[in-house]
Design a protein around this motif. Sequence first.
Motif, mmCIF file in Angstrom:
data_model
loop_
_atom_site.group_PDB
_atom_site.id
_atom_site.type_symbol
_atom_site.label_atom_id
_atom_site.label_comp_id
_atom_site.label_asym_id
_atom_site.label_seq_id
_atom_site.Cartn_x
_atom_site.Cartn_y
_atom_site.Cartn_z
ATOM 1 N N UNK A 141 7.753 -47.405 -11.874
ATOM 2 C CA UNK A 141 6.727 -47.651 -10.867
ATOM 3 C C UNK A 141 5.379 -47.093 -11.311
ATOM 4 N N UNK A 142 5.423 -45.944 -11.943
ATOM 5 C CA UNK A 142 4.170 -45.365 -12.444
ATOM 6 C C UNK A 142 3.551 -46.304 -13.475
ATOM 7 N N UNK A 143 4.387 -46.800 -14.379
ATOM 8 C CA UNK A 143 3.855 -47.704 -15.407
ATOM 9 C C UNK A 143 3.289 -48.970 -14.784
ATOM 10 N N UNK A 144 3.925 -49.441 -13.734
ATOM 11 C CA UNK A 144 3.421 -50.661 -13.104
ATOM 12 C C UNK A 144 2.130 -50.401 -12.334
ATOM 13 N N UNK A 145 2.068 -49.269 -11.697
ATOM 14 C CA UNK A 145 0.857 -48.941 -10.942
ATOM 15 C C UNK A 145 -0.329 -48.792 -11.904
ATOM 16 N N UNK A 146 -0.074 -48.067 -12.967
ATOM 17 C CA UNK A 146 -1.143 -47.858 -13.953
ATOM 18 C C UNK A 146 -0.949 -48.900 -15.032
ATOM 19 N N UNK A 147 -1.324 -50.129 -14.672
ATOM 20 C CA UNK A 147 -0.924 -51.223 -15.536
ATOM 21 C C UNK A 147 -1.688 -51.265 -16.843
ATOM 22 N N UNK A 148 -1.149 -51.994 -17.774
ATOM 23 C CA UNK A 148 -1.724 -52.145 -19.106
ATOM 24 C C UNK A 148 -3.156 -52.695 -18.992
ATOM 25 N N UNK A 149 -4.116 -52.014 -19.505
ATOM 26 C CA UNK A 149 -5.496 -52.473 -19.336
ATOM 27 C C UNK A 149 -5.895 -53.480 -20.401
ATOM 28 N N UNK A 163 -8.022 -54.747 -23.652
ATOM 29 C CA UNK A 163 -8.455 -53.958 -24.800
ATOM 30 C C UNK A 163 -9.904 -53.497 -24.643
ATOM 31 N N UNK A 164 -10.298 -52.481 -25.356
ATOM 32 C CA UNK A 164 -11.670 -51.997 -25.228
ATOM 33 C C UNK A 164 -12.677 -53.076 -25.604
ATOM 34 N N UNK A 193 -7.722 -46.118 -32.116
ATOM 35 C CA UNK A 193 -8.719 -46.207 -31.054
ATOM 36 C C UNK A 193 -8.250 -47.084 -29.897
ATOM 37 N N UNK A 194 -7.744 -48.243 -30.230
ATOM 38 C CA UNK A 194 -7.375 -49.169 -29.147
ATOM 39 C C UNK A 194 -6.320 -48.552 -28.241
ATOM 40 N N UNK A 247 -7.757 -45.664 -26.215
ATOM 41 C CA UNK A 247 -8.624 -46.195 -25.163
ATOM 42 C C UNK A 247 -7.781 -46.745 -24.013
ATOM 43 N N UNK A 295 -7.882 -45.367 -20.222
ATOM 44 C CA UNK A 295 -8.211 -46.292 -19.126
ATOM 45 C C UNK A 295 -7.169 -46.212 -18.024
ATOM 46 N N UNK A 296 -5.913 -46.098 -18.432
ATOM 47 C CA UNK A 296 -4.840 -46.048 -17.429
ATOM 48 C C UNK A 296 -4.836 -44.736 -16.671
ATOM 49 N N UNK A 356 -1.864 -52.563 -6.253
ATOM 50 C CA UNK A 356 -1.087 -53.782 -6.488
ATOM 51 C C UNK A 356 0.006 -53.417 -7.476
ATOM 52 N N UNK A 357 1.209 -53.649 -7.094
ATOM 53 C CA UNK A 357 2.317 -53.378 -8.004
ATOM 54 C C UNK A 357 2.703 -54.696 -8.633
ATOM 55 N N UNK A 359 2.300 -43.878 -4.089
ATOM 56 C CA UNK A 359 2.492 -43.390 -5.458
ATOM 57 C C UNK A 359 1.191 -42.843 -6.035
ATOM 58 N N UNK A 412 0.698 -39.067 -7.289
ATOM 59 C CA UNK A 412 0.251 -38.703 -8.646
ATOM 60 C C UNK A 412 -0.939 -37.757 -8.579
ATOM 61 N N UNK A 451 3.267 -43.356 -20.137
ATOM 62 C CA UNK A 451 2.271 -44.297 -20.653
ATOM 63 C C UNK A 451 2.200 -44.297 -22.171
#
Lengths: 364, 202
Positions: free
Chosen positions: A6-14, A16-17, B38-39, B42, B46-47, B110-111, B134, B138, B154
């Motif tokens: 759930x944490x991974x889903x909440x803080x979703x993959x952003x 790229x820079x 870097x990527x 970053x 961001x997360x 949003x989940x 959640x 956190x 992460x």
Amino acid sequence: MNEMTMVRDLLKEPPPPSRHAAAEALNRLEQEMTGRRRSSLRVMPRRRWMIGSGLLGAATATAVAAATIGGGAPSTRPTPTRPTALSAQSILLSAAESTTHEAAGHGPYWLTDEVQGWTTVIHAPSGPYVLERRQGLRQWLGTGKRPSWQATRDLGAHPQRPADVAAWRRAGSPKRWALPRPLTSWTAQPSGWKTIKVPVRLSFPDGSAAQLRRLPTDPAQLRAYILRKPHGSEGPITDAERLYDAVWDLFSEPAPSNVRAAAYRMLAQMPGIRSLGSVSDPLGRRGHAVALPSGAPSGGPATERRLVVDTATGRLLAEETVLVRARPGGPVSDPRTPVDQTAPAGTVLNYRAWQQAAWVATAP
Amino acid sequence: MDVSHASDSAASPPQDAALIAESWHEPERFAEIFHRYYKEIHGYVTRRVGPDAADDIAAETFLAAFRQRRRFDPDRGSVRPWLYGIATNLIGLHRRAEKRFYRALAKTPTLNAVESHEERAADRVSAVSTGGALAGALARLSPGDRDVLLLIALADLTYEEVAQAMGLKYGTVASRLNRARRKLRESLGGTNPTLTTEESPA
């Protein structure tokens, strides 16, 4: 579902820079690495370098361009030579004396690592500016029957000097440029490595490292040997050009140190060679430069090849070619004409900066 | 050796440590570390703090790493956890940005994983409110617990790598993770009956 998922889903993959963020971050790191703290944009050090022939097929684009770069005296080296600056002979002979380092590492592949740069002029409606592009190049030369590999990485394009940065900003700070000749585009964003297999060989005799070890160690004999060797250039080439090309090869291939020392001594004896004193190379490293006069058709633009050496270690740091005399009548502004016809005096056409070389056990 | 994917592996390639060592005398070699990591750094930043603050913190991570490069000891661990540790410490200097980020998340959560056609409406509502809960949970963790949890969630670091990154004992990493997970479960316990505890990190 557990809380980790759930944490991974909440803080979703952003995403790229952004290119800008990456370029800015790299720029700041480069300033830190080279000890320069100037403007916030990537401003290349005052290198006026040029690469002559490519090593074994590496790209040497002749930058397109034309420009009358607004106003400005021709760019000069960062450090003026004092009257007591080292002479060309002193520089080269010191380098020869210091050359004791033998090739490092073990393995059947000779890995070399360099940065190449070349320039073009961008004609923006708000005014032209010089744009410099850098590329990282690595080569793994396989001995015996092993294949060879080449990896290149775009290090991005950036306006070269402060005046160019200012003109670039007036043009809207673009990060991508379309060049008319050759038809291609440049970008400020660095890229990842792309690796390919290449049919590359060592330049000397039959391409074997063993033959490199048998090269003459007397400067006069080395010179005679190089001039006897068939050269790979298209078109006419002067003896001087052949010797300079060979010097680069001797430093980028695993030649023994006494052969390299002989190469420096050979250069020291060439007529017309002059000192440029203490300089910074394209990667910001300190060294001493000598200028080797290039032949030029009379009445045409004149270029000069320069070598930067580290006299303390004998390392050849970089090679560059500079336009020292523009086309009589002044540069033309047609972007489709070759750059030596169109750039102002003092423009660097391109350069190669040496990073390192070693024997390694594996190739990509 | 596939150079273009060097940064995808969870463990640092052995060449990374050599690059750091080379950069002690040839600073420009450090640029390769930037290109490799870097990527992903970053992305991690961001997360943790959102896109607005991430650019600067990610850039600062590599500057800080470069300045500290002589202190990197290859015998103590690899480069990737070292960089994540530096990034995490910098995030720690931006607590307010981090808190703002969680508040924003709590308001409009949003989940993504729960958006499926099979979800019943009740579950969807429950998922939305779970996301909000959640984010709040956190934010309420202690920073040390949160750092450990998120490095594992992460960045996929192992316990040993987290220990290296944050300068902790292995046992401390395990206990902080357990406490963080327990507190999250407690915060969410009333809204999501499907929580399980079977996952173990790599």
